[in-house]
Motif scaffolding. Structure first.
Motif, PDB file in Angstrom:
ATOM      1  N   LEU A  62       0.750  -1.371  -0.150  1.00  0.00           N
ATOM      2  CA  LEU A  62       0.032  -0.240   0.121  1.00  0.00           C
ATOM      3  C   LEU A  62       0.828   1.246  -0.053  1.00  0.00           C
ATOM      4  N   MET A  63       0.727   2.070  -0.966  1.00  0.00           N
ATOM      5  CA  MET A  63       1.556   3.072  -1.194  1.00  0.00           C
ATOM      6  C   MET A  63       0.676   4.459  -0.536  1.00  0.00           C
ATOM      7  N   VAL A  64       1.096   5.087   0.155  1.00  0.00           N
ATOM      8  CA  VAL A  64       0.412   6.213   1.041  1.00  0.00           C
ATOM      9  C   VAL A  64       1.046   7.414   0.610  1.00  0.00           C
ATOM     10  N   VAL A 117      -2.868   2.365  -4.175  1.00  0.00           N
ATOM     11  CA  VAL A 117      -2.509   3.835  -3.638  1.00  0.00           C
ATOM     12  C   VAL A 117      -3.621   4.247  -2.900  1.00  0.00           C
ATOM     13  N   LEU A 118      -3.257   4.985  -1.733  1.00  0.00           N
ATOM     14  CA  LEU A 118      -4.235   5.527  -0.820  1.00  0.00           C
ATOM     15  C   LEU A 118      -3.733   7.169  -0.740  1.00  0.00           C
ATOM     16  N   THR A 119      -4.480   7.998  -1.327  1.00  0.00           N
ATOM     17  CA  THR A 119      -3.973   9.325  -1.353  1.00  0.00           C
ATOM     18  C   THR A 119      -5.297  10.286  -0.736  1.00  0.00           C
ATOM     19  N   GLU A 154      -3.017   0.875 -14.358  1.00  0.00           N
ATOM     20  CA  GLU A 154      -3.574  -0.620 -13.838  1.00  0.00           C
ATOM     21  C   GLU A 154      -3.323  -0.640 -12.422  1.00  0.00           C
ATOM     22  N   ILE A 155      -3.236   0.203 -11.639  1.00  0.00           N
ATOM     23  CA  ILE A 155      -2.999   0.275 -10.099  1.00  0.00           C
ATOM     24  C   ILE A 155      -4.338   0.836  -9.504  1.00  0.00           C
ATOM     25  N   PRO A 156      -4.828   0.176  -8.620  1.00  0.00           N
ATOM     26  CA  PRO A 156      -6.102   0.795  -7.972  1.00  0.00           C
ATOM     27  C   PRO A 156      -5.689   2.030  -7.111  1.00  0.00           C
ATOM     28  N   VAL A 157      -6.507   3.249  -7.267  1.00  0.00           N
ATOM     29  CA  VAL A 157      -6.081   4.331  -6.347  1.00  0.00           C
ATOM     30  C   VAL A 157      -7.242   4.694  -5.729  1.00  0.00           C
TER      31      VAL A 157
END
Length: 388
Positions: A4-6, A36-38, A53-56
């Motif tokens: 998980l990228m924040v 990704v959580l932003t 193709e990455i869920p954001v």
């Protein structure tokens, strides 16, 4: 292997941290699964979509007291619904909402990494000065990434476990950010970008904030513009939208008022560009006037494009990246006269431009290649996942 990228913001919103994060994800997504959580202040952006193709997942920030409650609830709901989809939480920077993220990561037994992005903001000593509670949660992370030597120094000053510290500098795509061959190609690029071909151009990249100091470049340029043998100008790339948390509306107004007679003639403003490499390739010199940085991506990109760079002298950040007089030039922060002299020197003589720019390219290629950065982060993930 799920990560998980924040981040504070994410594409299509752009800043240095966003671009760095997106490039790392692109290089590593064949080996790891990313989410990704932003957050965003732009109500027009959807709460969930896929980018590359990455869920954001985006949490709306309305910048008021109720928004703090709303953000916290949304972070909590996100973890409840999605905690099985990731093993490592990788925070790009540390802010107040990171406290809740660290707490929930521990609650759900997730490994955590804090990437320190800005000296004087999210290094350990700066966090400690903000309060013991904030520092307590900061200290719960499993690993810390420092992007320049100053972070290790600050890390040691608060006696944190050195085993948990990794030095991984920001990286630059040296295949994308590369010089163009010949004057004709440079002129063609300028034509395509709507920039004049017959003047020397200074490039400045960064949001219009107090820390970025765009007015310093304008003042230095105005000091020398009438003394130069030919015409010159400035290209600013960076958000002027006050909805962006990094942007100062007062600075935007002051800058544009100062150069209003030159706008779209000698001074050009671009809020957001998708082909930023072409602006480096079209310019004659890059200036970094910031008073605070971590390891500025724009500086590395300019160096990779063989641009001569002029930067403020920032301990453990630019004074480590730049060898003054060899692969770039440095001046003391806020010294407009010194910056004026350096700009005059670079714009008047092609020999130092070629020498400094050529050495800058070698430095970027050798020390800051994005592939090496991605490999080091991959190794860190694998090391942590062994303990999951």
């Amino acid at each position: 292997m799920n990560i998980l990228m924040v981040t504070g913001v994410y594409y299509p919103e752009i800043n240095g941290a966003t671009l760095q994060c997106r490039r790392i994800v692109a290089l590593l997504k064949k080996d790891f699964s990313f989410t990704v959580l932003t957050s965003t202040k732009k109500l027009s952006l959807v709460k969930y979509n896929c980018i590359d193709e990455i869920p954001v997942y985006r949490i709306k920030n309305r910048n008021n007291a109720l928004s703090i409650i709303s953000i916290s609830l949304n972070i909590l709901l996100f973890f409840i619904k999605n905690n099985r989809n990731f093993d490592i939480v990788h925070l790009h920077g540390f802010s107040l909402k990171s406290v809740l993220i660290i707490f929930l990561s521990k609650l759900f037994k997730k490994k955590t990494i804090i990437k320190m992005t800005s000296y004087g903001h999210d290094d350990p000593l700066s966090i400690l000065k903000k309060g013991m509670i904030l520092f307590y949660f900061y200290s719960l992370a499993d690993r810390y990434i420092g992007i320049s030597p100053i972070f290790k120094k600050r890390y040691q000053e608060v006696n944190m476990d050195l085993y948990k510290y990794s030095y991984i500098p920001n990286g630059v795509d040296t295949d994308l950010f590369k010089p163009v061959d010949g004057i004709n190609k440079k002129e063609l690029l300028r034509n395509s970008l709507g920039l004049p071909t017959n003047i020397k151009l200074i490039l400045v990249v960064g949001h219009f904030s107090l820390d970025k100091r765009p007015m310093d470049v304008i003042d230095a340029w105005l000091n020398i513009k009438d003394k130069l043998s030919g015409d010159s100008g400035i290209v600013f790339i960076g958000s002027t939208n006050s909805e962006n948390f990094e942007v100062s509306e007062e600075i935007v107004k002051a800058v544009k008022e100062r150069v209003k007679i030159y706008i779209n003639n000698s001074v050009f403003f671009f809020d957001k560009v998708n082909n930023i490499s072409e602006y480096y390739q079209s310019s004659d010199v890059y200036v970094l006037p910031s008073q605070r940085e971590g390891l500025p991506n724009a500086l590395l990109e300019a160096m990779s494009c063989s641009l001569p760079v002029i930067s403020t002298r920032l301990e453990g950040v630019t004074d480590w990246t730049i060898d003054h007089g060899v692969n770039g030039l440095m001046y003391n922060y806020g010294d407009i006269n010194e910056l004026s002299l350096l700009l005059n020197r670079i714009l008047c003589d092609t020999i130092p431009r070629g020498y400094l720019g050529g050495n800058a390219r070698k430095t970027a290629y050798k020390n800051f290649n994005i592939n090496n950065t991605a490999n080091r982060i991959s190794d860190l993930y694998i090391e942590l996942l062994k303990d999951v």
